[in-house]
Design a protein around this motif. Structure first.
Motif, mmCIF file in Angstrom:
data_model
loop_
_atom_site.group_PDB
_atom_site.id
_atom_site.type_symbol
_atom_site.label_atom_id
_atom_site.label_comp_id
_atom_site.label_asym_id
_atom_site.label_seq_id
_atom_site.Cartn_x
_atom_site.Cartn_y
_atom_site.Cartn_z
ATOM 1 N N ARG B 56 -56.120 -72.187 42.681
ATOM 2 C CA ARG B 56 -57.027 -72.043 41.541
ATOM 3 C C ARG B 56 -58.020 -73.198 41.619
ATOM 4 O O ARG B 56 -57.943 -74.033 42.512
ATOM 5 C CB ARG B 56 -56.231 -72.124 40.246
ATOM 6 C CG ARG B 56 -55.466 -73.439 40.150
ATOM 7 C CD ARG B 56 -54.868 -73.617 38.782
ATOM 8 N NE ARG B 56 -53.491 -73.140 38.763
ATOM 9 C CZ ARG B 56 -52.766 -73.103 37.654
ATOM 10 N NH1 ARG B 56 -53.300 -73.484 36.511
ATOM 11 N NH2 ARG B 56 -51.516 -72.715 37.691
ATOM 12 N N LEU B 57 -58.959 -73.226 40.684
ATOM 13 C CA LEU B 57 -59.912 -74.333 40.666
ATOM 14 C C LEU B 57 -59.442 -75.372 39.661
ATOM 15 O O LEU B 57 -59.051 -75.046 38.536
ATOM 16 C CB LEU B 57 -61.303 -73.813 40.309
ATOM 17 C CG LEU B 57 -61.879 -72.803 41.308
ATOM 18 C CD1 LEU B 57 -63.289 -72.399 40.914
ATOM 19 C CD2 LEU B 57 -61.859 -73.365 42.728
ATOM 20 N N CYS B 58 -59.477 -76.635 40.067
ATOM 21 C CA CYS B 58 -59.069 -77.759 39.215
ATOM 22 C C CYS B 58 -59.914 -77.752 37.940
ATOM 23 O O CYS B 58 -61.137 -77.627 37.991
ATOM 24 C CB CYS B 58 -59.269 -79.048 39.989
ATOM 25 S SG CYS B 58 -59.155 -80.531 38.981
ATOM 26 N N GLU B 59 -59.252 -77.898 36.785
ATOM 27 C CA GLU B 59 -60.009 -77.796 35.539
ATOM 28 C C GLU B 59 -60.850 -79.046 35.271
ATOM 29 O O GLU B 59 -61.718 -79.029 34.396
ATOM 30 C CB GLU B 59 -59.055 -77.521 34.362
ATOM 31 C CG GLU B 59 -57.985 -78.556 34.172
ATOM 32 C CD GLU B 59 -56.917 -78.070 33.171
ATOM 33 O OE1 GLU B 59 -56.361 -78.922 32.477
ATOM 34 O OE2 GLU B 59 -56.666 -76.849 33.112
ATOM 35 N N CYS B 70 -56.239 -81.096 40.203
ATOM 36 C CA CYS B 70 -55.974 -81.242 41.641
ATOM 37 C C CYS B 70 -55.413 -82.625 41.954
ATOM 38 O O CYS B 70 -55.441 -83.538 41.137
ATOM 39 C CB CYS B 70 -57.240 -80.974 42.450
ATOM 40 S SG CYS B 70 -58.448 -82.301 42.361
ATOM 41 N N ASP B 71 -54.894 -82.778 43.181
ATOM 42 C CA ASP B 71 -54.299 -84.039 43.628
ATOM 43 C C ASP B 71 -55.295 -85.189 43.544
ATOM 44 O O ASP B 71 -54.931 -86.313 43.204
ATOM 45 C CB ASP B 71 -53.824 -83.911 45.080
ATOM 46 C CG ASP B 71 -52.639 -82.974 45.201
ATOM 47 O OD1 ASP B 71 -52.075 -82.608 44.150
ATOM 48 O OD2 ASP B 71 -52.282 -82.616 46.337
ATOM 49 N N LEU B 72 -56.558 -84.909 43.859
ATOM 50 C CA LEU B 72 -57.558 -85.982 43.884
ATOM 51 C C LEU B 72 -57.835 -86.501 42.476
ATOM 52 O O LEU B 72 -57.963 -87.706 42.269
ATOM 53 C CB LEU B 72 -58.850 -85.474 44.523
ATOM 54 C CG LEU B 72 -58.768 -85.213 46.030
ATOM 55 C CD1 LEU B 72 -59.997 -84.459 46.512
ATOM 56 C CD2 LEU B 72 -58.628 -86.521 46.791
ATOM 57 N N CYS B 73 -57.922 -85.585 41.509
ATOM 58 C CA CYS B 73 -58.196 -86.015 40.132
ATOM 59 C C CYS B 73 -57.004 -86.760 39.544
ATOM 60 O O CYS B 73 -57.160 -87.576 38.638
ATOM 61 C CB CYS B 73 -58.537 -84.812 39.253
ATOM 62 S SG CYS B 73 -60.191 -84.173 39.559
ATOM 63 N N ASP B 74 -55.809 -86.457 40.049
ATOM 64 C CA ASP B 74 -54.601 -87.081 39.506
ATOM 65 C C ASP B 74 -54.183 -88.320 40.285
ATOM 66 O O ASP B 74 -53.194 -88.959 39.940
ATOM 67 C CB ASP B 74 -53.447 -86.063 39.528
ATOM 68 C CG ASP B 74 -53.426 -85.226 38.260
ATOM 69 O OD1 ASP B 74 -54.063 -85.655 37.273
ATOM 70 O OD2 ASP B 74 -52.784 -84.167 38.263
ATOM 71 N N PHE B 105 -64.363 -86.404 42.697
ATOM 72 C CA PHE B 105 -65.343 -85.357 43.013
ATOM 73 C C PHE B 105 -65.725 -84.569 41.771
ATOM 74 O O PHE B 105 -65.002 -84.565 40.773
ATOM 75 C CB PHE B 105 -64.774 -84.380 44.043
ATOM 76 C CG PHE B 105 -64.722 -84.949 45.436
ATOM 77 C CD1 PHE B 105 -65.823 -84.858 46.268
ATOM 78 C CD2 PHE B 105 -63.573 -85.577 45.911
ATOM 79 C CE1 PHE B 105 -65.786 -85.377 47.550
ATOM 80 C CE2 PHE B 105 -63.528 -86.105 47.190
ATOM 81 C CZ PHE B 105 -64.637 -86.007 48.000
ATOM 82 N N HIS B 106 -66.856 -83.871 41.871
ATOM 83 C CA HIS B 106 -67.199 -82.867 40.869
ATOM 84 C C HIS B 106 -67.917 -81.722 41.578
ATOM 85 O O HIS B 106 -68.929 -81.936 42.264
ATOM 86 C CB HIS B 106 -68.093 -83.451 39.770
ATOM 87 C CG HIS B 106 -68.254 -82.526 38.606
ATOM 88 N ND1 HIS B 106 -67.308 -82.436 37.608
ATOM 89 C CD2 HIS B 106 -69.208 -81.622 38.300
ATOM 90 C CE1 HIS B 106 -67.689 -81.531 36.726
ATOM 91 N NE2 HIS B 106 -68.839 -81.005 37.129
ATOM 92 N N ARG B 126 -72.603 -79.464 32.414
ATOM 93 C CA ARG B 126 -72.056 -79.930 31.138
ATOM 94 C C ARG B 126 -70.691 -80.589 31.356
ATOM 95 O O ARG B 126 -70.405 -81.664 30.808
ATOM 96 C CB ARG B 126 -71.926 -78.721 30.179
ATOM 97 C CG ARG B 126 -71.297 -79.017 28.827
ATOM 98 C CD ARG B 126 -72.205 -79.822 27.941
ATOM 99 N NE ARG B 126 -73.477 -79.122 27.691
ATOM 100 C CZ ARG B 126 -74.548 -79.684 27.148
ATOM 101 N NH1 ARG B 126 -74.520 -80.959 26.800
ATOM 102 N NH2 ARG B 126 -75.657 -78.999 26.954
ATOM 103 N N GLU B 127 -69.859 -79.986 32.204
ATOM 104 C CA GLU B 127 -68.547 -80.542 32.507
ATOM 105 C C GLU B 127 -68.679 -81.920 33.156
ATOM 106 O O GLU B 127 -67.864 -82.819 32.910
ATOM 107 C CB GLU B 127 -67.763 -79.614 33.450
ATOM 108 C CG GLU B 127 -67.264 -78.327 32.800
ATOM 109 C CD GLU B 127 -68.292 -77.202 32.820
ATOM 110 O OE1 GLU B 127 -69.506 -77.485 33.007
ATOM 111 O OE2 GLU B 127 -67.890 -76.037 32.643
ATOM 112 N N LEU B 128 -69.722 -82.078 33.984
ATOM 113 C CA LEU B 128 -69.946 -83.382 34.619
ATOM 114 C C LEU B 128 -70.321 -84.419 33.563
ATOM 115 O O LEU B 128 -69.767 -85.529 33.533
ATOM 116 C CB LEU B 128 -71.057 -83.246 35.668
ATOM 117 C CG LEU B 128 -71.544 -84.549 36.328
ATOM 118 C CD1 LEU B 128 -70.405 -85.239 37.072
ATOM 119 C CD2 LEU B 128 -72.703 -84.272 37.282
#
Lengths: 200, 200
Positions: B56-59, B70-74, B105-106, B126-128
């Motif tokens: 899926r896509l990381c929220e 995702c692993d990178l965000c965490d 990343f974004h 907007r999410e960024l």
């Protein structure tokens, strides 16, 4: 790579094991299958499963079929007295595409290769012999590869079939259509000279 | 072709719809899937289904993940104050492979393209913006394509993010590593001259 989800990495690895699919192609295909519309991957999965379940080898010629006997073997318009012998099931499609052959096929399932342990009894030669009398075969056309093993298999078959009173021929060797002499290697050019034909 | 079993023809058609797979490749792959050991095609089917179900896509960043984030965000070792903005989820992998970026990343999910109807609100801008304050972002690195639409998107983002007091940079444009000048087109060479850097 840490950032690749495990299930995606596994899919890339599975795709990479397919013939002609390198690591980059596998990655591109995997991302397409995962990120494009769900219907695309579902359709592919169903198509793989259906083909895998339904495609079998024709019990007469050894070609691809979905029924015990393939369409070509069951087609009354095909001349049963001329049989074209090929190595692999896919070779039947290649000869058919040429559009000039109206006889039947016989798939050997390989070529003789003593070094790899492929002996005459490993190929579908007995099955070919068993077709000669009931189908009143007059001519066997050998359409095997022109490499060393293919040539050896052709010669072996010619020796074995001739006493049965059947005509044995092989495909012509020579220049490919639509190219110049510079695209033919020495061996091909030599064979083209040996097999030269009168012009009108 | 009359001699191609329908389920095999359907599989070839499905494979031919995949990106980068032409008619001949599709045929070769289909025959491999049908004629090689049953385990090969089963494994591929399972891998497609598993990846399709799990990826899926990381929220947070919009990258590829199997979990909500995702692993990178965490990953607490990644610097949250530097965010690299890319177009597609796969671009995250490409930047990661370079091995020099230790921030977050974004994924925008596209680039601005008024002609194709892609407006700013269609991208994850907007999410960024919503990440800037809670993650105390100091720098946004724009790693977008260098085509017209990518450049337009970069400039739009720079204008929109600057009032937020964040540093906005883009990847250097210049010569690819390991090649001579003859492999760079005029535009690239021009940008490499403009972006020349002092040597020691």
């Amino acid at each position: 790579m840490a950032s690749l989800p495990p299930s995606l990495a596994a899919l890339i690895a599975a795709l990479n094991r397919l013939p002609g699919i390198g690591p980059r192609s596998a990655e591109r295909l995997a991302l397409h299958l995962v990120l494009s519309e769900r219907g695309n991957s579902d359709q592919l999965v169903l198509a793989i499963q259906a083909a895998r379940d339904q495609v079998r080898l024709c019990e007469c010629c050894g070609g691809l079929a979905e029924t015990p006997r393939c369409d070509l073997c069951d087609d009354p318009r095909r001349d049963p007295e001329i049989v074209c012998v090929v190595e692999r099931p896919v070779d039947v499609l290649l000869v058919e595409r040429a559009g000039v052959f109206r006889g039947r096929f016989h798939v050997l399932g390989g070529k003789l290769s003593p070094l790899s342990g492929v002996e005459p009894e490993d190929l579908r030669i007995r099955e070919l012999e068993n077709r000669l009398t009931p189908e009143r075969v007059r001519e066997v056309i050998l359409a095997l590869p022109t490499d060393v093993e293919g040539d050896a298999t052709s010669h072996y078959l010619a020796q074995r079939l001739k006493p049965r009173g059947v005509r044995v021929t092989r495909l012509a060797h020579g220049l490919p259509a639509g190219t110049g002499l510079e695209y033919a290697d020495e061996l091909t050019l030599g064979r083209a000279l040996e097999g030269r034909a009168p012009l009108a």
